[in-house]
Design an enzyme around this catalytic site. Structure first.
Site, PDB file in Angstrom:
ATOM      1  N   GLY A 124       0.801  -1.221   0.000  1.00 54.85           N
ATOM      2  CA  GLY A 124       0.000   0.000   0.000  1.00 54.85           C
ATOM      3  C   GLY A 124       0.828   1.261   0.000  1.00 54.85           C
ATOM      4  O   GLY A 124       0.401   2.289   0.535  1.00 54.85           O
ATOM      5  N   SER A 203       4.492  -5.556  -2.872  1.00 55.49           N
ATOM      6  CA  SER A 203       4.557  -4.134  -3.167  1.00 55.49           C
ATOM      7  C   SER A 203       5.371  -3.408  -2.082  1.00 55.49           C
ATOM      8  O   SER A 203       6.523  -3.765  -1.846  1.00 55.49           O
ATOM      9  CB  SER A 203       3.139  -3.564  -3.300  1.00 55.49           C
ATOM     10  OG  SER A 203       3.154  -2.296  -3.890  1.00 55.49           O
TER      11      SER A 203
END
Length: 494
Positions: A124, A203
Site C-alpha cells: 500500500g 509491493s
C-alpha cells in the site's frame, strides 16, 4: 519447550472440534474461533505492541498490554490512520484507531506442533493498507504452517523522520520488528516454530521485507524471505532527504516556519489525524509517495536503518538468508489510470517523471538524461496511444523490475547463493486488455494474487477462476510452499 506450552497443546487437542480454541500467550489467554470456510482457527485483533499517541506518536512502539481473562480474538476491522480511498479491497466496516498495532494468526486444524510460520507484510505504498487485506486459506490447505498478518503505522504516522528524539523516523518499520519479536515470543503457543519463520510481502510490503533483511534490529527474527513486487533499492522505498520532505509537506499544509526543526516537529506532533492523512501522494510523477522508511540518525535509542540499503548490500554486512524474489511482467500497469493525463505531460517535460533518487549537477544535465531515457523507451515518437506498452514498461522498470534485478546482482556478488528470482507473465482471457492495445499483461503483484484467495481485486470467489488460472495458482502456490518449508525452489515441470 516450556511446560505450559505443552499444557496448551493438550488443551488445544481436546478442544479441536469445538468452535473456540484457547491458547495462552505471554500477554494472557487468547480465544480464537473456527474459520467459517476453511479447516483452521482464526485469531484476530491481538495487540502485539502499543502505538504511542499524542505528542509521542512518532516514537517507537511501546510494550503490548496484558490481561488475565480470556481475550476473544474476533475480527474488529481495525486499521491504522490512512487516507480514505475508493478502493474495492477496502471494506466499508473498517475502524480506524491510532493504537492500531494488532496481529492476526491463522492456525490449521491439526494436532501437529512445531509448524512453520509465514508472516505477511501488507503493501500500500507505505500509505494505506492493513493486515487483513489478503486471505490465504487455499495456501494453507497443506495444514503444515501458520500464517500471521498484522497492521503497522503508515504515512506520516509511520515514517516522519526529523532526526529528533521525538521523531527519529521508521516508526512503521519498528512496529514490524516488534511484531517479529512477538512472533518469536508467542508463536509456539499456537503450535508454531519460532526457529522456522518465513517473512513475505507484496509491493511496499515487499520493500519492507527487503529492508528487514538488511536491518540489524531484525536479525535472527526470521529465516527465509519472499519479497514480491518491491525492493529495498526502489526510489519509493527510502526517503533520500526526509527532513526536506517533511518541510515540503508542511508548507503544503500552510505551515511556514519549516527551518526551525523543533517548530516543525511541534507542528507535526500537534496536527490532527485528519490533517496527517489528508494526502495519499498517489499522483506524484517522481516514483515516490513522500513518507517511507529512511536512514536514521542515532538518537541514542534503537534504530532500524543506519546505512543506505545500497551500501549494506555492497558491503555484504548482513545476514545471508534464502530469498525468493518475484515480479510481474507488466508491473507498470498500476500507473495506467494516469495514462490519458500523463502522456501529454511526459511529452512536455519528461524530466518530471524521472525517479526522485536520481541526482544531477545541473538542470541541463537532468534534461539531457531525461531525453536519453525517453528515447530509449519511446524512440523518436511522442508518447501516445500507439506506444502505451512502452509507458507500462517504463513504470515497470523505474518502480520495480530494475531495483529488484540490481539487488539480486548485489546479493550474488556478496556471496549469497540462496537467491531465487522469477518473472510472472501468466494471463488468461479474464485478464483485461491493456488500453489502446490488443495485449494482456500480468499487472502489479499478479503473482501474489495467484497465491492468495482471489481471482481479481473485486472478485474473491476462487471457484469462478478459469481452469488455466486455477492451474497457475496451483503451480505458484507449490513454489511458495516448497520455499516456506525448505528455503529451496525445485524445478517444476507442468
Amino acid at each position: 519447550m516450556k511446560w505450559w506450552t505443552c499444557v496448551v497443546f493438550v488443551c488445544a487437542a481436546v478442544l479441536a472440534d469445538d468452535e473456540w480454541r484457547e491458547v495462552r500467550t505471554a500477554q494472557g489467554p487468547v480465544r480464537g474461533r473456527k474459520h467459517p470456510t476453511a479447516d483452521m482457527y482464526a485469531f484476530y485483533n491481538i495487540p502485539y505492541a502499543t502505538a504511542p499517541t499524542g505528542e509521542d506518536k512518532f516514537k517507537a512502539p511501546l510494550p503490548a498490554p496484558q490481561w488475565l481473562e480470556p481475550f476473544d480474538a474476533i475480527d474488529e476491522g481495525v486499521i491504522c490512520p490512512q487516507p480514505t480511498l475508493p478502493m474495492d479491497f477496502m471494506p466499508k466496516n473498517l475502524v480506524t484507531k491510532e493504537n492500531c498495532l494488532i496481529v492476526n494468526v491463522f492456525v490449521p486444524n491439526t494436532k501437529k506442533t512445531n509448524l512453520s510460520v509465514f508472516v505477511y507484510v501488507h503493501g500500500g505504498a507505505f500509505i494505506i493498507g492493513y493486515g487483513g487485506m489478503v486471505s490465504a486459506t487455499h495456501l494453507m490447505e497443506t495444514k503444515d504452517f501458520i500464517i500471521v498478518t498484522f497492521n503497522y503505522r503508515l504515512g506520516i504516522h509511520g515514517f516522519l523522520c526529523l532526526g529528533t528524539e521525538d521523531a527519529p523516523g521508521n516508526a512503521g518499520m519498528k512496529d514490524q520488528v516488534a511484531l517479529l519479536r512477538w512472533v518469536q515470543k508467542n508463536i509456539a503457543s499456537f503450535g508454531g516454530n519460532p526457529d522456522d519463520v518465513t517473512l513475505a510481502g507484496g509491493s511496499a510490503g515487499s520493500a519492507a521485507v527487503d529492508l528487514l533483511l538488511l536491518s540489524k534490529s531484525a536479525e535472527g527474527l526470521f529465516h527465509r524471505v519472499i519479497p514480491e513486487s518491491g525492493g529495498n533499492l526502489a526510489a519509493f522505498t527510502v526517503q533520500r532527504d526526509p527532513v526536506e520532505i517533511a518541510k515540503t509537506h508542511a508548507r503544503k499544509l500552510n505551515f511556514t516556519n519549516v527551518d526551525d526543526i523543533y517548530a516543525l516537529e511541534q507542528f507535526y506532533k500537534m496536527a490532527s489525524i485528519e490533517l496527517l492523512t489528508a494526502d495519499a501522494f498517489f499522483d506524484r510523477t517522481d516514483s515516490i509517495f513522500m513518507f517511507s522508511p529512511s536512514v536514521e540518525r542515532d538518537t541514542g535509542h534503537e534504530v532500524f536503518l543506519t546505512e543506505s540499503p545500497l551500501n549494506i548490500l555492497k558491503s555484504g554486512n548482513y545476514r545471508k538468508l534464502p530469498v525468493l524474489y518475484g515480479f510481474a511482467e507488466m508491473e507498470g500497469l498500476f500507473r495506467i489510470d494516469f495514462f490519458e493525463f500523463w502522456k501529454h505531460r511526459m511529452n512536455e517535460k519528461f524530466s518530471d517523471f524521472l525517479p526522485a533518487d536520481l541526482k544531477f549537477d545541473s538542470d541541463e544535465e537532468r534534461e539531457e538524461v531525461a531525453s536519453k531515457i525517453k528515447k530509449l523507451y519511446f524512440g523518436d515518437k511522442p508518447i501516445g496511444d500507439d506506444n502505451a506498452l512502452k509507458y507500462v514498461d517504463y513504470f515497470s522498470d523505474v518502480f520495480f523490475a530494475y531495483s529488484m534485478l540490481w539487488a539480486v546482482k548485489l546479493h550474488a556478488e556478496a556471496g549469497n547463493n540462496q537467491v531465487y528470482l522469477y518473472e510472472y507473465s501468466f494471463v488468461d482471457e479474464d485478464t483485461p486488455l491493456v488500453p489502446h492495445t490488443d495485449v494482456r499483461g500480468a499487472d502489479h503483484c499478479a503473482q501474489s494474487k495467484a497465491v492468495y484467495d482471489m481471482t481479481t481485486i473485486t472478485q474473491k470467489d476462487e471457484s469462478l477462476a478459469t481452469p488455466e488460472f486455477k492451474k497457475m495458482k496451483k503451480i505458484v502456490r507449490e513454489i511458495w510452499h516448497n520455499f516456506v518449508k525448505t528455503g529451496y525452489v525445485p524445478m517444476i515441470i507442468t
